[in-house]
Write a protein that holds these residues in place. Structure first.
Motif, short mmCIF file in Angstrom:
data_model
loop_
_atom_site.label_atom_id
_atom_site.label_comp_id
_atom_site.label_asym_id
_atom_site.label_seq_id
_atom_site.Cartn_x
_atom_site.Cartn_y
_atom_site.Cartn_z
N LYS A 1 0.83 -1.21 0.00
CA LYS A 1 0.00 0.00 0.00
C LYS A 1 0.86 1.26 0.00
O LYS A 1 0.58 2.22 -0.72
CB LYS A 1 -0.92 -0.01 1.23
N VAL A 2 1.94 1.26 0.78
CA VAL A 2 2.81 2.43 0.84
C VAL A 2 3.59 2.59 -0.46
O VAL A 2 3.77 3.71 -0.97
CB VAL A 2 3.77 2.34 2.04
N LYS A 3 4.03 1.50 -1.04
CA LYS A 3 4.72 1.57 -2.34
C LYS A 3 3.80 2.18 -3.40
O LYS A 3 4.22 3.00 -4.23
CB LYS A 3 5.14 0.17 -2.79
N LYS A 4 2.54 1.79 -3.36
CA LYS A 4 1.57 2.31 -4.32
C LYS A 4 1.39 3.81 -4.13
O LYS A 4 1.28 4.57 -5.10
CB LYS A 4 0.23 1.59 -4.13
N THR A 5 1.38 4.26 -2.87
CA THR A 5 1.25 5.70 -2.58
C THR A 5 2.44 6.46 -3.12
O THR A 5 2.29 7.54 -3.72
CB THR A 5 1.14 5.93 -1.05
N ARG B 1 4.38 5.65 -5.63
CA ARG B 1 4.27 5.70 -7.10
C ARG B 1 3.16 6.66 -7.53
O ARG B 1 3.34 7.43 -8.48
CB ARG B 1 4.00 4.30 -7.65
N LYS B 2 2.05 6.59 -6.86
CA LYS B 2 0.87 7.39 -7.21
C LYS B 2 1.17 8.88 -7.23
O LYS B 2 0.75 9.62 -8.13
CB LYS B 2 -0.26 7.08 -6.23
N TYR B 3 1.91 9.35 -6.21
CA TYR B 3 2.20 10.77 -6.10
C TYR B 3 3.61 11.13 -6.57
O TYR B 3 4.05 12.26 -6.37
CB TYR B 3 1.99 11.23 -4.65
N HIS C 1 10.86 27.34 -3.22
CA HIS C 1 11.98 28.16 -2.73
C HIS C 1 13.24 27.32 -2.84
O HIS C 1 13.24 26.13 -2.55
CB HIS C 1 11.72 28.56 -1.27
N GLU C 2 14.33 27.96 -3.22
CA GLU C 2 15.58 27.21 -3.43
C GLU C 2 16.10 26.56 -2.15
O GLU C 2 16.86 25.58 -2.21
CB GLU C 2 16.65 28.14 -4.01
N LYS C 3 15.69 27.08 -0.99
CA LYS C 3 16.16 26.52 0.28
C LYS C 3 15.15 25.57 0.91
O LYS C 3 15.39 25.07 2.01
CB LYS C 3 16.48 27.65 1.27
N PHE C 4 14.05 25.34 0.24
CA PHE C 4 13.03 24.45 0.81
C PHE C 4 13.26 23.03 0.29
O PHE C 4 13.29 22.80 -0.92
CB PHE C 4 11.63 24.92 0.42
N VAL C 5 13.42 22.10 1.20
CA VAL C 5 13.60 20.70 0.82
C VAL C 5 12.23 20.08 0.57
O VAL C 5 11.33 20.17 1.40
CB VAL C 5 14.33 19.92 1.94
N ARG C 6 12.10 19.46 -0.59
CA ARG C 6 10.82 18.82 -0.94
C ARG C 6 10.42 17.81 0.12
O ARG C 6 11.22 17.02 0.58
CB ARG C 6 10.98 18.13 -2.30
N ARG C 7 9.14 17.85 0.52
CA ARG C 7 8.65 16.96 1.58
C ARG C 7 7.65 15.96 1.04
O ARG C 7 6.83 16.30 0.18
CB ARG C 7 7.98 17.76 2.70
N ILE C 8 7.74 14.75 1.56
CA ILE C 8 6.81 13.70 1.14
C ILE C 8 6.20 13.03 2.36
O ILE C 8 6.79 13.00 3.44
CB ILE C 8 7.49 12.65 0.24
N LYS C 9 5.00 12.49 2.17
CA LYS C 9 4.29 11.77 3.24
C LYS C 9 3.90 10.37 2.72
O LYS C 9 2.77 10.15 2.31
CB LYS C 9 3.04 12.54 3.67
N PRO C 10 4.83 9.43 2.76
CA PRO C 10 4.53 8.09 2.22
C PRO C 10 3.41 7.36 2.95
O PRO C 10 2.78 6.47 2.38
CB PRO C 10 5.87 7.35 2.41
N PHE C 11 3.12 7.73 4.22
CA PHE C 11 2.11 7.03 5.01
C PHE C 11 0.74 7.70 4.95
O PHE C 11 -0.16 7.35 5.72
CB PHE C 11 2.55 6.95 6.48
N ILE C 12 0.53 8.63 4.04
CA ILE C 12 -0.69 9.42 4.04
C ILE C 12 -1.95 8.58 3.80
O ILE C 12 -3.05 8.96 4.20
CB ILE C 12 -0.61 10.57 2.99
N GLU C 13 -1.80 7.40 3.20
CA GLU C 13 -2.97 6.57 2.91
C GLU C 13 -3.08 5.34 3.81
O GLU C 13 -3.88 4.45 3.54
CB GLU C 13 -2.98 6.18 1.43
#
Length: 312
Positions: free
Chosen positions: A23-27, A29-31, A190-202
């Motif tokens: 389920k987390v792998k699918k999330t 890939r999905k996003y 922003h050049e100083k903002f590190v991209r954030r991800i939430k793999p557990f959102i689903e």
């Protein structure tokens, strides 16, 4: 055995782990959360959710040679709480061997959270402990993850976390903050903002707890943050859990409602202009970031610093 009341399926230990990871792998890939080459900095507290995320990404990195995983622990300085969760992280990490950094409030701000709360009360400031903690934690996670060379910052926000915050924003009429809850944030903002991800959102909080327990990632003894009682989130949490118990699938429906709103509004409209703080140089929605505003209010920074930076 775990029974999912939404899809009405029972899982043994092996099949639950397979279900959860699939389920987390699918999330992811999905996003489109992760590319082929990434330095993933995992925001770790030592609690069940963040340890589950660290373990999952560490495990997945074994199959993805382009992924490098590091851990970032923010030590707020909460007596009787944070020392136990950090100890749990160190215990588990003896098995994983993940490179890590501990960034403390004391080191970066000159005060622990306990000291900040005490000073805020002494000065008559109207902020609750969680307000200071949230602002300073987000500040350090972005700053230190960038200093570590991270290409992406992974946080362990699960479905429950996002739904609770969604309801809190609706109640407070602060819809402009919804973009923070998106599965992926910070792209080209922003050049100083590190991209954030939430793999557990689903996945739900219960599912991440079970995954952590089955993989030996948490101690049996539970340590609760002493400031939790001040946070309205726990009232919202209780309400949503009662709704989920009476009507399975409520949390998933609320998550889908939130994601639909995000798509309708558009992330750019929600986030607005991202500026650079005139004091510390970090990304901010205002001329002076919230962390620096707090530091001025607490006396950590002199008020004249802002005028000096502006050249007045």
């Amino acid at each position: 055995m775990y029974v999912n009341r939404v899809n009405k399926t029972a899982y043994c230990r092996q099949h639950f782990i397979e279900y959860f990871e699939r389920k987390v792998k699918k999330t992811i890939r999905k996003y489109r959360m992760l590319g082929k080459t990434e330095h993933i900095v995992v925001a770790v507290s030592g609690g069940k959710d963040s340890m589950a995320l660290l373990y999952f990404l560490w495990k997945m990195s074994k199959k993805n040679p382009g992924w490098r995983v590091s851990a970032l622990i923010v030590d707020e300085g909460i007596r009787g709480y944070r020392e136990y969760t950090i100890a749990n992280f160190l215990r588990v990490n003896e098995r994983l061997g993940v490179p890590y950094k501990i960034a403390s409030f004391k080191e970066y701000f000159g005060m622990t959270l306990d000291e900040i709360v005490e000073e805020g009360r002494r000065r008559g400031l109207p902020y609750l402990p969680c307000a200071y903690c949230g602002v300073f934690r987000r500040y350090l996670l972005n700053k230190v993850a960038r200093e570590m060379g991270g290409t992406v910052l992974a946080t362990a926000h699960n479905m429950d976390d996002v739904v609770q915050t969604f309801i809190m924003n609706l109640a407070k009429d602060t819809l402009d903050k919804l973009a923070r809850l998106a599965p992926v944030t910070g792209i080209a903002s922003h050049e100083k903002f590190v991209r954030r991800i939430k793999p557990f959102i689903e996945v739900t909080e219960k599912e991440t707890s079970i995954y952590a327990l089955l993989n030996g990632l948490i101690e049996p003894e539970y340590h609760k943050c002493p400031y939790a009682e001040f946070n309205v989130r726990f009232k919202i949490r209780k309400m949503i859990n009662e709704l989920e118990e009476a009507q399975p699938g409520t949390k998933n429906s609320l998550l889908n409602s939130y994601l639909s709103i995000v798509r309708l509004l558009g992330e750019k409209r929600q986030v607005g202009e991202v500026k650079t703080c005139k004091i510390c140089g970090e990304p901010s929605s205002h001329d002076v970031c919230r962390a620096c505003q707090f530091r001025i209010g607490l006396g950590i920074l002199e008020k004249g610093v802002y005028e000096l930076k502006r050249g007045l």
